[in-house]
Design an enzyme around this catalytic site. Structure first.
Site, PDB file in Angstrom:
ATOM      1  N   GLY A   9      31.640  64.534  55.611  1.00 22.93           N
ATOM      2  CA  GLY A   9      32.711  64.630  56.324  1.00 22.93           C
ATOM      3  C   GLY A   9      33.193  63.419  57.191  1.00 22.93           C
ATOM      4  O   GLY A   9      32.359  63.057  58.217  1.00 22.93           O
ATOM      5  N   GLY A  11      35.617  63.196  59.367  1.00 21.58           N
ATOM      6  CA  GLY A  11      36.684  63.543  60.658  1.00 21.58           C
ATOM      7  C   GLY A  11      36.033  63.293  61.904  1.00 21.58           C
ATOM      8  O   GLY A  11      35.072  62.130  61.987  1.00 21.58           O
ATOM      9  N   PHE A  12      36.290  63.779  62.816  1.00 19.25           N
ATOM     10  CA  PHE A  12      36.144  63.306  64.298  1.00 19.25           C
ATOM     11  C   PHE A  12      34.284  63.217  64.291  1.00 19.25           C
ATOM     12  O   PHE A  12      33.665  62.278  65.111  1.00 19.25           O
ATOM     13  CB  PHE A  12      36.597  64.154  65.331  1.00 19.25           C
ATOM     14  CG  PHE A  12      38.151  63.804  65.514  1.00 19.25           C
ATOM     15  CD1 PHE A  12      38.471  62.707  66.077  1.00 19.25           C
ATOM     16  CD2 PHE A  12      39.073  64.750  65.207  1.00 19.25           C
ATOM     17  CE1 PHE A  12      40.020  62.390  66.188  1.00 19.25           C
ATOM     18  CE2 PHE A  12      40.282  64.527  65.204  1.00 19.25           C
ATOM     19  CZ  PHE A  12      40.614  63.304  65.961  1.00 19.25           C
ATOM     20  N   GLY A  13      33.978  64.405  63.947  1.00 21.63           N
ATOM     21  CA  GLY A  13      32.346  64.627  64.265  1.00 21.63           C
ATOM     22  C   GLY A  13      31.650  63.783  63.415  1.00 21.63           C
ATOM     23  O   GLY A  13      30.789  63.209  63.600  1.00 21.63           O
ATOM     24  N   VAL A  77      31.419  67.165  48.105  1.00 16.64           N
ATOM     25  CA  VAL A  77      30.273  67.624  47.857  1.00 16.64           C
ATOM     26  C   VAL A  77      30.636  69.028  47.217  1.00 16.64           C
ATOM     27  O   VAL A  77      31.349  69.838  48.023  1.00 16.64           O
ATOM     28  CB  VAL A  77      29.608  67.614  49.239  1.00 16.64           C
ATOM     29  CG1 VAL A  77      28.427  68.277  49.244  1.00 16.64           C
ATOM     30  CG2 VAL A  77      29.417  66.134  49.699  1.00 16.64           C
ATOM     31  N   GLU A 169      53.517  73.269  68.140  1.00 19.65           N
ATOM     32  CA  GLU A 169      54.124  71.785  68.058  1.00 19.65           C
ATOM     33  C   GLU A 169      55.095  71.712  66.862  1.00 19.65           C
ATOM     34  O   GLU A 169      56.028  71.168  66.884  1.00 19.65           O
ATOM     35  CB  GLU A 169      52.782  71.198  68.012  1.00 19.65           C
ATOM     36  CG  GLU A 169      52.108  70.896  69.151  1.00 19.65           C
ATOM     37  CD  GLU A 169      50.653  70.218  69.250  1.00 19.65           C
ATOM     38  OE1 GLU A 169      49.939  69.825  70.257  1.00 19.65           O
ATOM     39  OE2 GLU A 169      50.042  69.985  68.174  1.00 19.65           O
ATOM     40  N   ASP A 298      33.895  71.947  63.355  1.00 24.84           N
ATOM     41  CA  ASP A 298      34.525  73.349  62.836  1.00 24.84           C
ATOM     42  C   ASP A 298      33.714  74.076  62.148  1.00 24.84           C
ATOM     43  O   ASP A 298      33.795  75.248  61.866  1.00 24.84           O
ATOM     44  CB  ASP A 298      35.868  72.939  62.353  1.00 24.84           C
ATOM     45  CG  ASP A 298      36.798  72.823  63.338  1.00 24.84           C
ATOM     46  OD1 ASP A 298      36.542  72.637  64.436  1.00 24.84           O
ATOM     47  OD2 ASP A 298      38.201  72.366  62.766  1.00 24.84           O
ATOM     48  N   ALA A 314      38.943  68.691  68.529  1.00 27.62           N
ATOM     49  CA  ALA A 314      38.503  67.334  68.238  1.00 27.62           C
ATOM     50  C   ALA A 314      37.337  66.916  69.290  1.00 27.62           C
ATOM     51  O   ALA A 314      36.549  66.425  68.922  1.00 27.62           O
ATOM     52  CB  ALA A 314      39.486  66.349  68.127  1.00 27.62           C
TER      53      ALA A 314
END
Length: 431
Positions: A9, A11-13, A77, A169, A298, A314
């Protein structure tokens, strides 16, 4: 042989973990199904034609160009063998690991009604955002060519399900798109007549925000012309629209922002999971009973001591990724590990529209223009590179002064079914 660390992944992590391992004496492999890191908090602005995809996404290889120990693999994966310590890719290849960090994120949940996904759009990827943008803009184009008033109303009805930050939003930005940006662009329809409905099954939108911030957000949305429907659950989504409580609402576009479910990493590991499918992790973000395996963001259910898991935000993913990266670097170097992970809550924000937002910083709250200004500055600074910051700043400045949006092109990605009510166009329509 150097330890092998696999991170799933980008993403942010995942990206935070890779960066924290920059100087570690290990071989780091980052696997993601896409080739880019996405700044997801601004994804709704791509969906509503305010920003282009390149403004909020950067190729992972570019971000990790100076990380000599990192390799990027674009692949999907599909499983993990925790005993043999390898991950299996969709093409059948396997990648061995000594340490595994799962940062696979979450997908939207339809609460047991998987068939609704055929008729409602979600917002999790650039592909999703571009599909929504095509649908929104094409709805106005088709309405312009339609002579059936009922069909025009259906085409110009946009339903957003879910009153969290993403739903708020989206609803506010769609309203501004219709009532300002597109207001003078059409000859046969009035874009300002578009009906935007925000549905929330609870009694408040932005239910995680304290005090009067949810009520302020609801008033701000209504001032933009958004119908805020509270305490009414969706009972059906189909090709013609939705059923809200007992009311049928005919709508071409339904956007689903009503709940998330962790991607199936818990199934890969046969690990204990929370109700939303997230892996229950220990105080150091490790997966109990699975040596060398960590879960962050998440896909992890981490109890921060309050009796409930940390939210899927995030900042949580970034802090956990940085923590796990430092923990692994210390373990590889033979140093003492850091103390158990502790989340530092820097605040939560949601933008409602032009110059209006809400922000909760714990000890104090902001709303209105000051909150919007804080939201803008924070998001600009969180973008991963200078180019993205500059492009977003220019686009936001242009939109502020002109009410225009620079990414309003239809490219044919989101094919909409043609309806029999479309009018016949004569040459005078182009005169």
């Amino acid at each position: 042989m150097r330890p092998r660390i696999v991170i799933v992944g980008a993403g942010f992590g995942g990206m935070a973990a890779v960066k924290a391992l920059k100087r570690a004496d290990a071989d780091v492999t980052l696997i993601d199904r896409t080739n880019h890191h996405l700044f997801q908090p601004l994804l709704y602005q791509v969906a509503t034609a305010a920003l282009s995809p390149a403004d909020i996404a950067t190729a992972s290889r570019v971000l990790l160009r100076r990380h000599a120990n990192a390799t990027v693999v674009m692949a999907d994966v599909v499983s993990v063998d925790a005993e043999a310590r390898y991950v299996r890719l969709a093409d059948g290849r396997t990648i061995n690991y000594d340490f595994l960090v799962l940062a696979t994120g979450a997908a939207y949940s339809f609460f047991g009604h998987g068939e609704w996904a055929n008729h409602a759009k979600v917002l999790k990827s650039l592909e999703d955002a571009l599909s929504i943008r095509e649908t929104l803009l094409a709805a106005f184009e088709r309405a312009e060519q339609c002579n059936d008033p009922d069909e025009v109303r259906r085409l110009l009805t946009f339903v957003v399900v879910g009153g969290g930050p993403t739903g708020v939003e989206l609803a506010g930005t769609i309203a501004e798109l219709a009532r300002t940006t597109l207001a003078r662009d059409f000859r046969h329809i009035d874009p300002a007549s578009a009906r935007i409905i925000l549905c929330e099954a609870g009694n408040h939108i932005l239910g995680a925000f304290p005090g009067d911030l949810p009520d302020y957000a609801a008033r701000a949305l209504r001032s933009l012309g958004v119908e805020v429907r509270l305490g009414e659950a969706v009972s059906l989504v189909d090709a013609e629209g939705i059923v809200l409580a007992d009311e049928r609402i005919a709508a071409e576009t339904v956007l689903w922002c009503a709940g998330t479910q962790a991607r199936p990493a818990a199934d890969w590991l046969e690990a204990e999971a929370a109700r939303n499918g997230a892996i229950k992790v220990a105080a150091d973000c490790s997966v109990p009973g699975r040596p060398g395996v960590f879960a962050i963001g998440d896909v992890a259910s981490f109890d921060g001591g309050s009796g409930k898991p940390l939210p899927g935000l995030a900042p949580v993913a970034k802090q956990q990724g940085r923590y796990v990266g430092r923990l692994l670097a210390a373990r590889i170097a033979g140093r003492a590990p850091p103390p158990p992970f502790r989340y530092r809550d820097l605040g939560t924000m949601a933008v409602i529209g032009r110059s209006r937002a809400v922000a909760d910083f714990g000890s104090f709250q902001l709303k209105g223009f000051l909150a919007w200004l804080a939201w803008s500055m924070v998001h600009l600074m969180l973008l991963v590179d200078f180019r993205s910051r500059m492009m977003v700043y220019v686009n936001w400045s242009w939109a502020w002064f002109t009410y225009g949006r620079g990414a309003r092109l239809l490219t044919g990605r989101g094919e909409l079914p043609q309806r029999s009510q479309a009018t016949e166009i004569s040459s005078k329509d182009f005169g």
